[in-house]
Scaffold this motif. Structure first.
Motif, PDB file in Angstrom:
ATOM      1  N   VAL A 162       8.938   1.727   3.479  1.00 50.75           N
ATOM      2  CA  VAL A 162       7.855   2.099   2.557  1.00 50.75           C
ATOM      3  C   VAL A 162       7.169   0.834   2.050  1.00 50.75           C
ATOM      4  N   GLY A 163       7.958  -0.170   1.702  1.00 47.86           N
ATOM      5  CA  GLY A 163       7.376  -1.437   1.255  1.00 47.86           C
ATOM      6  C   GLY A 163       6.512  -2.068   2.336  1.00 47.86           C
ATOM      7  N   LEU A 164       6.972  -2.047   3.573  1.00 45.85           N
ATOM      8  CA  LEU A 164       6.198  -2.590   4.690  1.00 45.85           C
ATOM      9  C   LEU A 164       4.910  -1.793   4.885  1.00 45.85           C
ATOM     10  N   HIS A 165       5.004  -0.481   4.783  1.00 42.44           N
ATOM     11  CA  HIS A 165       3.848   0.408   4.935  1.00 42.44           C
ATOM     12  C   HIS A 165       2.799   0.114   3.859  1.00 42.44           C
ATOM     13  N   VAL A 166       3.236  -0.003   2.628  1.00 41.92           N
ATOM     14  CA  VAL A 166       2.320  -0.292   1.516  1.00 41.92           C
ATOM     15  C   VAL A 166       1.718  -1.689   1.685  1.00 41.92           C
ATOM     16  N   ALA A 167       2.543  -2.662   2.040  1.00 36.41           N
ATOM     17  CA  ALA A 167       2.044  -4.028   2.242  1.00 36.41           C
ATOM     18  C   ALA A 167       0.989  -4.064   3.347  1.00 36.41           C
ATOM     19  N   ALA A 168       1.231  -3.329   4.428  1.00 41.92           N
ATOM     20  CA  ALA A 168       0.267  -3.293   5.527  1.00 41.92           C
ATOM     21  C   ALA A 168      -1.047  -2.650   5.080  1.00 41.92           C
ATOM     22  N   ALA A 169      -0.956  -1.564   4.315  1.00 50.43           N
ATOM     23  CA  ALA A 169      -2.173  -0.911   3.818  1.00 50.43           C
ATOM     24  C   ALA A 169      -2.964  -1.866   2.923  1.00 50.43           C
ATOM     25  N   LEU A 170      -2.267  -2.575   2.053  1.00 54.34           N
ATOM     26  CA  LEU A 170      -2.944  -3.537   1.183  1.00 54.34           C
ATOM     27  C   LEU A 170      -3.513  -4.704   1.979  1.00 54.34           C
ATOM     28  N   TYR A 171      -2.809  -5.158   3.004  1.00 53.76           N
ATOM     29  CA  TYR A 171      -3.300  -6.223   3.876  1.00 53.76           C
ATOM     30  C   TYR A 171      -4.619  -5.810   4.523  1.00 53.76           C
ATOM     31  N   HIS A 172      -4.661  -4.589   5.027  1.00 48.38           N
ATOM     32  CA  HIS A 172      -5.897  -4.095   5.642  1.00 48.38           C
ATOM     33  C   HIS A 172      -7.016  -3.968   4.612  1.00 48.38           C
ATOM     34  N   GLN A 173      -6.673  -3.511   3.416  1.00 51.18           N
ATOM     35  CA  GLN A 173      -7.684  -3.287   2.386  1.00 51.18           C
ATOM     36  C   GLN A 173      -8.202  -4.587   1.794  1.00 51.18           C
ATOM     37  N   ILE A 174      -7.303  -5.482   1.426  1.00 55.41           N
ATOM     38  CA  ILE A 174      -7.682  -6.676   0.671  1.00 55.41           C
ATOM     39  C   ILE A 174      -8.037  -7.843   1.590  1.00 55.41           C
ATOM     40  N   TRP A 175      -7.234  -8.079   2.619  1.00 50.23           N
ATOM     41  CA  TRP A 175      -7.434  -9.248   3.472  1.00 50.23           C
ATOM     42  C   TRP A 175      -8.428  -8.975   4.600  1.00 50.23           C
ATOM     43  N   LEU A 176      -8.153  -7.915   5.372  1.00 54.43           N
ATOM     44  CA  LEU A 176      -9.015  -7.624   6.522  1.00 54.43           C
ATOM     45  C   LEU A 176     -10.294  -6.883   6.129  1.00 54.43           C
ATOM     46  N   LYS A 177     -10.245  -6.151   5.019  1.00 55.17           N
ATOM     47  CA  LYS A 177     -11.395  -5.360   4.541  1.00 55.17           C
ATOM     48  C   LYS A 177     -11.978  -4.487   5.665  1.00 55.17           C
ATOM     49  N   ASP A 178     -11.065  -3.817   6.391  1.00 60.03           N
ATOM     50  CA  ASP A 178     -11.506  -3.011   7.531  1.00 60.03           C
ATOM     51  C   ASP A 178     -11.625  -1.520   7.218  1.00 60.03           C
ATOM     52  N   GLY A 179     -11.419  -1.141   5.960  1.00 59.66           N
ATOM     53  CA  GLY A 179     -11.594   0.250   5.567  1.00 59.66           C
ATOM     54  C   GLY A 179     -10.473   1.180   6.009  1.00 59.66           C
ATOM     55  N   LEU A 180      -9.393   0.624   6.506  1.00 64.90           N
ATOM     56  CA  LEU A 180      -8.298   1.452   7.003  1.00 64.90           C
ATOM     57  C   LEU A 180      -7.759   2.392   5.918  1.00 64.90           C
ATOM     58  N   LEU A 181      -7.648   1.910   4.717  1.00 65.30           N
ATOM     59  CA  LEU A 181      -7.098   2.710   3.624  1.00 65.30           C
ATOM     60  C   LEU A 181      -7.963   3.930   3.321  1.00 65.30           C
ATOM     61  N   MET A 182      -9.242   3.843   3.574  1.00 63.68           N
ATOM     62  CA  MET A 182     -10.133   4.980   3.309  1.00 63.68           C
ATOM     63  C   MET A 182      -9.755   6.196   4.147  1.00 63.68           C
ATOM     64  N   ARG A 183      -9.126   5.974   5.305  1.00 63.04           N
ATOM     65  CA  ARG A 183      -8.735   7.106   6.149  1.00 63.04           C
ATOM     66  C   ARG A 183      -7.729   7.992   5.439  1.00 63.04           C
ATOM     67  N   MET A 184      -6.955   7.424   4.499  1.00 57.52           N
ATOM     68  CA  MET A 184      -5.955   8.207   3.795  1.00 57.52           C
ATOM     69  C   MET A 184      -6.447   8.614   2.397  1.00 57.52           C
ATOM     70  N   LYS A 185      -7.694   8.294   2.079  1.00 59.70           N
ATOM     71  CA  LYS A 185      -8.260   8.686   0.787  1.00 59.70           C
ATOM     72  C   LYS A 185      -9.155   9.915   0.894  1.00 59.70           C
ATOM     73  N   ARG A 186      -9.872  10.016   2.025  1.00 56.57           N
ATOM     74  CA  ARG A 186     -10.767  11.169   2.207  1.00 56.57           C
ATOM     75  C   ARG A 186     -10.893  11.471   3.681  1.00 56.57           C
ATOM     76  N   PRO A 187     -11.067  12.759   4.002  1.00 55.93           N
ATOM     77  CA  PRO A 187     -11.232  13.137   5.413  1.00 55.93           C
ATOM     78  C   PRO A 187     -12.506  12.529   6.001  1.00 55.93           C
ATOM     79  N   LEU A 188     -12.426  12.050   7.227  1.00 62.50           N
ATOM     80  CA  LEU A 188     -13.599  11.468   7.882  1.00 62.50           C
ATOM     81  C   LEU A 188     -14.147  12.363   8.984  1.00 62.50           C
ATOM     82  N   ASP A 189     -13.424  13.407   9.341  1.00 63.76           N
ATOM     83  CA  ASP A 189     -13.909  14.336  10.393  1.00 63.76           C
ATOM     84  C   ASP A 189     -14.482  15.565   9.762  1.00 63.76           C
TER      85      ASP A 189
END
Length: 162
Positions: A135-162
């Motif tokens: 769980v810690g690794l999962h959360v860290a990866a989500a934050l890495y994508h959100q804060i460092w990469l800024k690739d919007g990955l976290l948005m996929r789990m915030k709202r439906p995109l389809d």
């Protein structure tokens, strides 16, 4: 073809499971104290936290089964394009581990509690620690994508995109 994002149901189940799992960690004192009493040959008083932990475990198992059915039935979005192969491998293994533990932990806990099997309780404890790490690794990866990469990955789990 993979969907662009997760469905409303997949998102709701993700966050509901996350909340129940967090509660399982935070509210395990009652069942831990009761287990120690059982190991010592003592009686224990009913504690609503014991029932909550058992019900929470069953809920996690049912949500994992439902999530897996949705995952295999609907599919999931592809991993981000351009992620290095090792990162993709770790992401896949982490997700497999999380799902496996959401199935196995309630089973080992139930066998330990209802069967009074101490060895299974030990397995449950070890797997609980592994779940916390994943769980810690999962959360860290989500934050890495959100804060460092800024690739919007976290948005996929915030709202439906389809």
């Amino acid at each position: 073809m993979s969907p662009k994002g997760y469905s409303r149901g997949q998102i709701a189940l993700h966050w509901l499971a996350a909340g129940v799992i967090a509660a399982q960690f935070l509210l395990e004192d009652g069942i831990s104290a009761a287990w120690r009493a059982v190991e010592g040959g003592e009686a224990f008083a009913f504690d609503p936290l014991i029932l909550a932990h058992v019900v929470g475990g069953v809920a996690v198992l049912l949500m994992a089964a439902w999530r897996l059915a949705l995952r295999f039935g609907r599919g999931v979005p592809d991993l981000p394009v351009g992620d290095p192969p090792l990162q993709r491998l770790v992401a896949n293994l982490t997700h497999i581990g999380l799902y496996a533990l959401m199935v196995v932990l309630p089973i080992t806990g139930g066998v330990a509690w209802f069967g009074g099997i101490e060895a299974m309780a030990e397995v449950h404890e070890v797997l609980t620690t592994l779940l916390l790490v994943l769980v810690g690794l999962h959360v860290a990866a989500a934050l890495y994508h959100q804060i460092w990469l800024k690739d919007g990955l976290l948005m996929r789990m915030k709202r439906p995109l389809d």
